[in-house]
Write a protein that holds these residues in place. Sequence first.
Motif, PDB file in Angstrom:
ATOM      1  N   MET A 103       5.319   4.008  -4.600  1.00 31.53           N
ATOM      2  CA  MET A 103       4.005   3.863  -5.220  1.00 31.53           C
ATOM      3  C   MET A 103       2.927   4.357  -4.274  1.00 31.53           C
ATOM      4  SD  MET A 103       3.017  -0.175  -4.967  1.00 31.53           S
ATOM      5  CE  MET A 103       1.266  -0.001  -4.891  1.00 31.53           C
ATOM      6  N   ARG A 104       1.866   4.874  -4.840  1.00 28.95           N
ATOM      7  CA  ARG A 104       0.669   5.267  -4.097  1.00 28.95           C
ATOM      8  C   ARG A 104      -0.438   4.328  -4.537  1.00 28.95           C
ATOM      9  NH1 ARG A 104      -0.690   7.835   0.186  1.00 28.95           N
ATOM     10  NH2 ARG A 104      -2.550   9.080   0.110  1.00 28.95           N
ATOM     11  N   TRP A 105      -1.251   3.857  -3.612  1.00 27.75           N
ATOM     12  CA  TRP A 105      -2.296   2.886  -3.937  1.00 27.75           C
ATOM     13  C   TRP A 105      -3.627   3.295  -3.333  1.00 27.75           C
ATOM     14  CZ3 TRP A 105      -4.662   0.750   0.233  1.00 27.75           C
ATOM     15  CH2 TRP A 105      -3.960   0.749   1.446  1.00 27.75           C
ATOM     16  N   SER A 122      -6.390   4.039   1.244  1.00 30.96           N
ATOM     17  CA  SER A 122      -5.226   4.351   0.409  1.00 30.96           C
ATOM     18  C   SER A 122      -3.974   4.430   1.263  1.00 30.96           C
ATOM     19  CB  SER A 122      -5.441   5.667  -0.334  1.00 30.96           C
ATOM     20  OG  SER A 122      -5.549   6.735   0.575  1.00 30.96           O
ATOM     21  N   LEU A 181       0.885  -6.298  -9.464  1.00 30.40           N
ATOM     22  CA  LEU A 181       0.009  -6.800  -8.405  1.00 30.40           C
ATOM     23  C   LEU A 181       0.086  -8.321  -8.442  1.00 30.40           C
ATOM     24  CD1 LEU A 181      -2.171  -6.201  -6.235  1.00 30.40           C
ATOM     25  CD2 LEU A 181      -3.858  -6.399  -8.060  1.00 30.40           C
ATOM     26  N   TYR A 211      -2.986   1.633  -8.527  1.00 36.49           N
ATOM     27  CA  TYR A 211      -1.701   2.103  -8.013  1.00 36.49           C
ATOM     28  C   TYR A 211      -0.921   2.807  -9.109  1.00 36.49           C
ATOM     29  CZ  TYR A 211      -0.277  -2.349 -10.098  1.00 36.49           C
ATOM     30  OH  TYR A 211      -0.088  -3.408 -10.961  1.00 36.49           O
ATOM     31  N   VAL A 267       2.370  -6.625  -3.783  1.00 36.48           N
ATOM     32  CA  VAL A 267       2.897  -6.104  -5.039  1.00 36.48           C
ATOM     33  C   VAL A 267       4.374  -6.470  -5.170  1.00 36.48           C
ATOM     34  CG1 VAL A 267       1.303  -4.181  -5.342  1.00 36.48           C
ATOM     35  CG2 VAL A 267       3.352  -3.854  -3.989  1.00 36.48           C
ATOM     36  N   GLU A 326       0.768   4.600   0.874  1.00 39.86           N
ATOM     37  CA  GLU A 326       1.972   4.789   0.085  1.00 39.86           C
ATOM     38  C   GLU A 326       3.024   3.776   0.511  1.00 39.86           C
ATOM     39  OE1 GLU A 326       4.879   8.503  -1.107  1.00 39.86           O
ATOM     40  OE2 GLU A 326       2.898   8.882  -0.269  1.00 39.86           O
ATOM     41  N   SER A 365      -4.329 -10.395  -4.221  1.00 34.68           N
ATOM     42  CA  SER A 365      -5.170  -9.536  -3.385  1.00 34.68           C
ATOM     43  C   SER A 365      -6.302 -10.362  -2.789  1.00 34.68           C
ATOM     44  CB  SER A 365      -5.737  -8.358  -4.187  1.00 34.68           C
ATOM     45  OG  SER A 365      -6.651  -8.804  -5.139  1.00 34.68           O
ATOM     46  N   ILE A 412      -8.045  -2.566  -6.822  1.00 33.43           N
ATOM     47  CA  ILE A 412      -6.833  -1.890  -6.373  1.00 33.43           C
ATOM     48  C   ILE A 412      -6.228  -1.122  -7.542  1.00 33.43           C
ATOM     49  CG2 ILE A 412      -4.513  -2.204  -5.419  1.00 33.43           C
ATOM     50  CD1 ILE A 412      -5.681  -4.771  -4.082  1.00 33.43           C
TER      51      ILE A 412
END
Length: 115
Positions: free
Chosen positions: A109-111, A32, A84, A65, A94, A34, A87, A63
Amino acid sequence: MKKSQAHKSLFLAAFILTLNFLPRPTTARCESGEVNEYEYPKSPFPVNKTIDFQQPFAAKPSIMYGITMLDMNYAENKRAKIKLLRSDPASFTVWLGTMHDTKLYGLGMRWMACD
């Protein structure tokens, strides 16, 4: 060898062979991070960001997010978007942006990627 012993031996051999073809337990791995894009007073959006994994996955991971930060002009409608684009086992890309007349100064964003 007696008939019952032969059956037992055959059963035992078949059982042992079957164990070799049972699925083995796998270990799932997740990673993970950010992403924060910010610039004021000029808007840096839209922006494409490529995130490289610390270690490539064995196959293309799932994935997830979500938005963690927004900084927008108060006078326009509030619209932000993350898409997205691509990948693979080593990275993903992104698109961070806005729509129409929204002035976006910051978007975070957090993924999380898991196999």
